[in-house]
Design a protein around this motif. Structure first.
Motif, PDB file in Angstrom:
ATOM      1  N   GLY A 400       0.960  -1.142   0.082  1.00 60.98           N
ATOM      2  CA  GLY A 400      -0.091   0.035   0.112  1.00 60.98           C
ATOM      3  C   GLY A 400       0.885   1.298  -0.055  1.00 60.98           C
ATOM      4  O   GLY A 400       1.882   1.162   0.275  1.00 60.98           O
ATOM      5  N   ALA A 401       0.287   2.383  -0.483  1.00 62.81           N
ATOM      6  CA  ALA A 401       1.090   3.421  -0.291  1.00 62.81           C
ATOM      7  C   ALA A 401       0.489   4.488   0.818  1.00 62.81           C
ATOM      8  O   ALA A 401      -0.607   4.423   1.224  1.00 62.81           O
ATOM      9  CB  ALA A 401       0.388   4.569  -1.651  1.00 62.81           C
ATOM     10  N   ALA A 402       1.423   5.023   1.547  1.00 61.48           N
ATOM     11  CA  ALA A 402       1.210   5.761   2.652  1.00 61.48           C
ATOM     12  C   ALA A 402       2.151   7.160   2.384  1.00 61.48           C
ATOM     13  O   ALA A 402       3.277   7.214   2.216  1.00 61.48           O
ATOM     14  CB  ALA A 402       1.894   5.247   3.823  1.00 61.48           C
ATOM     15  N   ILE A 403       1.261   8.284   2.720  1.00 59.66           N
ATOM     16  CA  ILE A 403       1.936   9.713   2.431  1.00 59.66           C
ATOM     17  C   ILE A 403       1.727  10.376   3.869  1.00 59.66           C
ATOM     18  O   ILE A 403       0.553  10.401   4.356  1.00 59.66           O
ATOM     19  CB  ILE A 403       0.947  10.340   1.416  1.00 59.66           C
ATOM     20  N   GLY A 404       2.712  11.283   4.270  1.00 63.13           N
ATOM     21  CA  GLY A 404       2.301  11.792   5.709  1.00 63.13           C
ATOM     22  C   GLY A 404       3.723  12.588   6.098  1.00 63.13           C
ATOM     23  O   GLY A 404       4.785  12.215   5.524  1.00 63.13           O
ATOM     24  N   GLU A 405       3.261  13.296   6.999  1.00 66.31           N
ATOM     25  CA  GLU A 405       4.635  14.013   7.595  1.00 66.31           C
ATOM     26  C   GLU A 405       5.326  12.934   8.645  1.00 66.31           C
ATOM     27  O   GLU A 405       4.827  12.188   9.350  1.00 66.31           O
ATOM     28  CB  GLU A 405       3.923  15.014   8.893  1.00 66.31           C
ATOM     29  N   VAL A 406       6.710  13.269   8.329  1.00 67.49           N
ATOM     30  CA  VAL A 406       7.727  12.470   9.134  1.00 67.49           C
ATOM     31  C   VAL A 406       7.748  12.690  10.481  1.00 67.49           C
ATOM     32  O   VAL A 406       7.610  13.877  10.861  1.00 67.49           O
ATOM     33  CB  VAL A 406       9.018  12.702   8.659  1.00 67.49           C
ATOM     34  N   VAL A 407       7.371  11.401  11.429  1.00 72.57           N
ATOM     35  CA  VAL A 407       7.637  11.872  12.969  1.00 72.57           C
ATOM     36  C   VAL A 407       8.533  10.800  13.335  1.00 72.57           C
ATOM     37  O   VAL A 407       8.595   9.863  12.702  1.00 72.57           O
ATOM     38  CB  VAL A 407       6.332  11.924  13.765  1.00 72.57           C
ATOM     39  N   LYS A 412       4.444  11.092  19.439  1.00 70.18           N
ATOM     40  CA  LYS A 412       4.155  12.260  18.456  1.00 70.18           C
ATOM     41  C   LYS A 412       3.378  11.645  17.435  1.00 70.18           C
ATOM     42  O   LYS A 412       2.283  12.361  17.095  1.00 70.18           O
ATOM     43  CB  LYS A 412       5.583  12.813  17.765  1.00 70.18           C
ATOM     44  N   ALA A 413       3.599  10.550  16.862  1.00 72.72           N
ATOM     45  CA  ALA A 413       2.705   9.769  15.739  1.00 72.72           C
ATOM     46  C   ALA A 413       1.225   9.907  16.640  1.00 72.72           C
ATOM     47  O   ALA A 413       0.077   9.978  15.766  1.00 72.72           O
ATOM     48  CB  ALA A 413       3.146   8.399  15.437  1.00 72.72           C
ATOM     49  N   GLU A 414       1.221   9.406  17.798  1.00 77.59           N
ATOM     50  CA  GLU A 414      -0.306   9.356  18.367  1.00 77.59           C
ATOM     51  C   GLU A 414      -0.752  10.554  18.556  1.00 77.59           C
ATOM     52  O   GLU A 414      -2.109  10.785  18.102  1.00 77.59           O
ATOM     53  CB  GLU A 414      -0.166   8.467  19.761  1.00 77.59           C
ATOM     54  N   LYS A 421      -3.979  14.576  11.621  1.00 77.78           N
ATOM     55  CA  LYS A 421      -2.793  14.690  10.752  1.00 77.78           C
ATOM     56  C   LYS A 421      -2.251  13.191  10.280  1.00 77.78           C
ATOM     57  O   LYS A 421      -2.513  12.207  10.972  1.00 77.78           O
ATOM     58  CB  LYS A 421      -1.450  15.098  11.556  1.00 77.78           C
ATOM     59  N   LYS A 422      -1.984  13.290   8.897  1.00 79.97           N
ATOM     60  CA  LYS A 422      -1.452  11.936   8.359  1.00 79.97           C
ATOM     61  C   LYS A 422       0.071  12.070   8.640  1.00 79.97           C
ATOM     62  O   LYS A 422       0.902  12.975   8.184  1.00 79.97           O
ATOM     63  CB  LYS A 422      -1.647  11.945   6.985  1.00 79.97           C
ATOM     64  N   VAL A 423       0.623  10.731   9.274  1.00 78.04           N
ATOM     65  CA  VAL A 423       2.095  10.926   9.669  1.00 78.04           C
ATOM     66  C   VAL A 423       2.663   9.495   9.438  1.00 78.04           C
ATOM     67  O   VAL A 423       2.066   8.404   9.118  1.00 78.04           O
ATOM     68  CB  VAL A 423       2.164  11.065  11.232  1.00 78.04           C
ATOM     69  N   ILE A 424       3.778   9.665   8.971  1.00 77.39           N
ATOM     70  CA  ILE A 424       4.799   8.380   8.871  1.00 77.39           C
ATOM     71  C   ILE A 424       5.794   8.202  10.008  1.00 77.39           C
ATOM     72  O   ILE A 424       6.293   9.061  10.183  1.00 77.39           O
ATOM     73  CB  ILE A 424       5.486   8.432   7.483  1.00 77.39           C
ATOM     74  N   LEU A 425       5.652   7.244  10.510  1.00 77.08           N
ATOM     75  CA  LEU A 425       6.465   6.757  11.893  1.00 77.08           C
ATOM     76  C   LEU A 425       7.737   6.362  11.273  1.00 77.08           C
ATOM     77  O   LEU A 425       7.820   5.387  10.549  1.00 77.08           O
ATOM     78  CB  LEU A 425       5.912   6.061  12.771  1.00 77.08           C
ATOM     79  N   ALA A 441      -0.417   5.970  12.808  1.00 82.99           N
ATOM     80  CA  ALA A 441       0.391   6.494  11.699  1.00 82.99           C
ATOM     81  C   ALA A 441      -0.235   5.686  10.407  1.00 82.99           C
ATOM     82  O   ALA A 441      -0.891   4.733  10.317  1.00 82.99           O
ATOM     83  CB  ALA A 441       1.830   5.829  11.768  1.00 82.99           C
ATOM     84  N   GLU A 442      -0.057   6.563   9.284  1.00 82.83           N
ATOM     85  CA  GLU A 442      -0.345   6.165   8.146  1.00 82.83           C
ATOM     86  C   GLU A 442       0.512   4.986   7.436  1.00 82.83           C
ATOM     87  O   GLU A 442      -0.066   4.067   6.796  1.00 82.83           O
ATOM     88  CB  GLU A 442      -0.359   7.229   7.042  1.00 82.83           C
ATOM     89  N   GLY A 443       1.842   5.146   7.812  1.00 81.89           N
ATOM     90  CA  GLY A 443       2.724   3.953   7.560  1.00 81.89           C
ATOM     91  C   GLY A 443       3.860   3.932   8.354  1.00 81.89           C
ATOM     92  O   GLY A 443       4.165   4.912   9.190  1.00 81.89           O
ATOM     93  N   ILE A 444       4.622   2.956   8.051  1.00 81.79           N
ATOM     94  CA  ILE A 444       6.043   2.876   9.065  1.00 81.79           C
ATOM     95  C   ILE A 444       6.974   2.573   8.187  1.00 81.79           C
ATOM     96  O   ILE A 444       7.173   1.796   7.217  1.00 81.79           O
ATOM     97  CB  ILE A 444       5.847   1.695  10.087  1.00 81.79           C
TER      98      ILE A 444
END
Length: 876
Positions: A400-407, A412-414, A421-425, A441-444
């Motif tokens: 799957g594709a995941a797009i988000g802010e880096v955390v 912080k992701a929680e 917010k959409k975040v990538i852990l 998180a949207e993705g890891i």
């Protein structure tokens, strides 16, 4: 008294509730003759008692535990706590429902300063003995004594840096001795007590710790996320140690009988030479793919392949196995039904039917409809792959594709995830303590770890994209930045992950809508064979109608005509119609809107040719089509500056109209059928547009339904029914087109349920609008409730479920039953369905099937979910 301890040969797979999944399956593997290191299980019921009564439960059981340990000693010919021929054990958790990594494990238990030399002589390998001892102190110190894992890692990292080495296996005996000294100092400084030297004290402390891990933060979070009851407890498995870290013909690994990512029928997994199991799942070293084992350990590989096939047939499911190789001999440490991606789960279920392992009903039963939601995730567009630079590549751990802010932290992701917010852990490696962030998180993305690392397993279970083992990634947690070659990204930057290829992109990359796999389509065809409940779609545009049809909808159960009015070009005419001072002027603007409606209906009819389409007449109050008051005032100010007096006058008139239309409670106000009765010309236009759209396309066959919203009384309904009959006579006879249609109503009000027998005399179908029926039954305004108090009700168990997501069986459901009974007393064959959002909810569909509805209608994207849910509801 119930049996509290089971030796492995005394249990079996049917005792999972008592022995936990791990213990039951260790017992089962022992019974069918697989090479399992010997041991015993303390039942989950003891854990439940421990939670209630405390340490005295274990104290009372001490003698029985020691007696069971003696049986292990006798069986394997070694002695626990002895200085020679030493038996070490592992102490592991194991709940009825698998919770990977959420509870605690302690390995190498039984070593101390006195017997470590004797243990080394037993294996003629001092380095191996001291490696086991430092592992015990580290794991025991973390799990049992509560010292943070990172503090032990800091000691290791400092010595690695000093010695200029990269991996644990490069430590010399002296290095390991120094680490042990430093670890013991750390234990003393952190806890105020020495590392326990008595092996029996270690054992009982470990047992209590495993029981207590049932209620650690990560386990509680995991249970909440997966709806696992809190009162199950965990069993404790005490098992003879075998050592994958003994030498270069020893190894440890995890293997699946089929790919958990794709479902492909091949042995899949990873292994590490000269390592223990925690090294693989923790992702501390990136392991090797299992197929490389065929060259390095061909005999072991073939034996493991045979065992995996035997276990898969025995359990009739994909198996996730842990194994250890010691001195070239294979030992099985665990098997369980493997967690897998949604795509893999569906492929496996279908393949198992084709292979004759299970039947169609079993395949349908074992696929949770939630999995269909997960496979409807977006993917990276092939065109985007051509124009966007891949900055790094890791392992494709979960698609799957995941797009988000880096955390960079789970907390912080929680925090951001809960704010929408959409975040990538992004982590060096994830641990079970990261579960709160993983859930949001949207993705890891991880720098270390493999396809069976913690991040990969949890991501697959949650249906989240994951790229693991991205070795090019250098992460600085202190500065909160990551580097990949010449690219640097920091906390807050946007990145895109492709969990299907393992690729990482900087910025937002274009994605495409997902499509059902051939296996998913076949599974849904099987589901259609068993379900009785029809599945329609809520669709308001030709695009939605086509999507619904491609997903297997049998028609449109709800076409909301107001959604067609919100486009900019049409909204202008709607607003002028509302502002009109006379019926004559209103009709002038309605004539323009009719052209749009005809075009829209034609597109929908074309998309649904041969199927049914039910169109709901205008429902919302008129003020919803006008701008907000503040926006009008701002516009007036803007036009005054431009000296556009005519525009200012029009806006001021609109402001007065908005005031005139304003209602204290618009949800209970002038909307639905009430609007159509007072302003008949609006409903006249809509009904005429429906008929003309069909007249203009004589080649299209549609089972037409016209639905009147918000009816509370039979007299309201007959006014609109008579209106439709009049327009029918005006438009159809001279057209030469035969149009058959039904006119029915939405049941959205408690009163409508109570007088459904009266309404049923005139209505040809009922469709429950469960969104409004829930609002009017509870007296909740959905928009206000969700933002102000509903979350508190759910958190504090005042309500068990959000009634807007899952049908309220006791209240709303009871009203539905009354309406169904009254309606069918008048017309036994009256068609009754649901077209609220509950039509796509899995639990609600069970109830709808039970009370005998004819169909549900839901979002085009929920149609596959509803089809499968309806089949499962019927099968049971």
């Amino acid at each position: 008294m119930a049996k509290e301890i089971f030796m492995f040969e005394e249990g079996n797979k049917e005792l999972k509730a008592l022995l936990g999944g791990k213990g039951a399956n260790l017992s089962e593997m022992t019974r069918i003759g697989l090479p399992v290191p010997y041991g015993f299980i303390i039942t989950s019921e003891v854990c439940v008692d421990y939670m209630k009564q405390g340490e005295e439960v274990v104290e009372k059981l001490k003698d029985d535990i020691l007696e069971s340990l003696i049986k292990v000693e006798d069986k394997v010919g070694k002695s626990f706590a002895a200085s020679e021929n030493t038996l070490l054990v592992s102490v592991r958790s194991g709940a009825k429902i698998s919770m990977p990594g959420m509870m605690d494990t302690i390995l190498d238990l039984g070593l101390n300063d006195n017997n470590v030399e004797g243990f080394s002589e037993q294996f003629n390998d001092r380095r191996f003995a001291y490696d086991c001892y430092r592992r015990l102190i580290q794991m025991f110190g973390n799990v049992v004594m509560g010292i943070e894992h990172d503090r032990f890692e800091e000691v290791l990292t400092a010595i690695k840096k000093e010695k200029k080495i990269k991996y644990d296996i490069e430590f010399s005996i002296e290095d390991l001795k120094n680490i042990i000294v430093e670890y013991k100092k750390l234990v003393k400084n952190a806890t105020g007590r020495e590392f326990p030297q008595d092996p029996y004290e270690q054992l009982f402390m470990a047992i209590k710790s495993v029981f207590e891990s049932w209620n650690n933060k990560r386990a509680i979070t995991y249970r909440k996320l997966n709806n696992i009851p809190d009162d199950l407890g965990t069993a404790v498995n005490i098992q003879m140690m075998v050592y994958g870290n003994k030498n270069d013909i020893s190894a440890t690994g995890v293997a699946f009988s089929r790919s958990p990512s794709t479902g492909e029928k091949k042995l899949y997994g990873e292994y590490l030479k000269n390592a223990q199991g925690e090294d693989v799942v923790a992702g501390i070293r990136t392991p090797r793919e299992i197929n490389e084992m065929e060259k390095e350990f061909p005999g072991i590989y073939n034996q493991l392949k045979g065992i995996s096939q035997k276990l898969e047939l025995h359990y009739k499911d994909v198996q996730d196995m842990e194994f250890t190789v010691m001195d070239g001999k294979l030992y099985m440490l665990q098997t369980r039904n493997g967690k897998r991606t949604a795509d893999a789960a569906i492929k496996v279920a279908v393949d198992f039917v084709k292979e004759g392992i299970i039947d169609k009903k079993n395949a349908i039963r074992r696929i949770d409809p939630e999995l269909l939601i997960k496979i409807m995730h977006s993917r990276i567009s092939p065109n985007a792959k051509k124009i966007n630079r891949v900055i790094a590549k890791g392992l494709p751990a979960s698609p799957g594709a995941a797009i988000g802010e880096v955390v960079f932290t789970a907390d912080k992701a929680e925090l951001l995830g809960k704010k929408g917010k959409k975040v990538i852990l992004v982590r060096i490696e994830t641990t079970p303590d990261d579960i709160n962030g993983l859930a949001q998180a949207e993705g890891i993305l991880t720098a270390r770890g493999g396809m069976t690392s913690h991040a990969a397993v949890v991501a697959r279970g949650m249906g989240k994209p994951c790229v693991a083992g991205c070795n090019e990634l250098e992460i600085d947690l202190k500065e909160k930045i990551a580097k990949v070659g010449d690219v640097t990204f920091k906390s807050g930057d946007i990145i895109t992950l492709d969990g299907g290829s393992g690729e990482l992109y900087l910025g937002e990359v274009a994605t495409i809508e997902p499509n059902l796999s051939e296996e998913a389509k076949l599974l849904l065809e099987w589901a259609d064979e068993f379900r009785k409940l029809g599945v329609m779609a809520n669709a308001d545009t030709p695009f939605d109608a086509k999507k619904a049809r491609s997903n297997g909808a049998e028609g449109i159960g709800l076409c909301r005509t107001e959604h067609m009015f919100f486009e900019k070009e049409r909204l202008e005419f709607v607003q002028k119609m509302i502002m009109a001072g006379s019926k004559k002027d209103r009709i002038k603007y309605l004539d323009e809107l009719e052209k749009f409606q005809i075009k829209d209906f034609q597109g929908i009819f074309e998309a649904m040719d041969g199927l049914s389409v039910t169109i709901r007449l205008l429902d919302p109050p008129l003020h919803e089509f006008l701008p907000k008051k503040d926006k009008i005032k701002d516009q007036i100010g803007f036009e005054l500056k431009r000296h556009n007096i005519d525009k200012v006058k029009y806006l001021e008139k609109m402001l007065k109209k908005l005031d005139a239309l304003q209602e204290v409670n618009p949800m209970l106000g002038h909307r639905g059928v009430r609007l159509g009765i007072v302003y008949k010309e609006i409903y006249e236009m809509q009904i005429r547009a429906i008929f003309i759209a069909l007249i203009k396309r004589p080649d299209i066959k549609i089972k037409l339904g016209i639905m009147v919203p918000l009816v509370a009384d039979i007299n309201e309904f007959t006014v609109i029914k008579d209106l439709a009959k009049r327009i029918e006579l005006e438009e159809i006879p001279h057209s030469g087109r035969k149009i058959e249609y039904e006119i029915g109503t939405m049941i959205e009000l408690p009163r409508a349920c109570m007088v459904a027998d009266e309404i049923g005399k005139e209505a040809e179908f009922f469709s429950f609008g469960t969104n409004d029926l829930t609002q009017t039954t509870f007296g909740f305004s959905r928009d206000d409730a969700e933002g102000k108090f509903l979350h508190y009700y759910l958190e504090n168990k005042i309500l068990e479920r959000d009634p807007f997501q899952t049908i309220d069986v006791k209240g709303v459901g009871a009203l539905m039953k009354i309406a169904i009974e009254k309606g069918r007393n008048i017309k036994t064959d009256i068609k009754i369905g649901v077209c609220g959002e509950h039509g796509g909810d899995i639990e609600s569909i069970d109830f709808f099937n039970e009370i005998g509805l004819d169909y549900v209608s839901c979002s085009p994207y929920r149609v596959p979910v509803a089809r499968l849910s309806a089949a499962r509801a019927e099968i049971g």
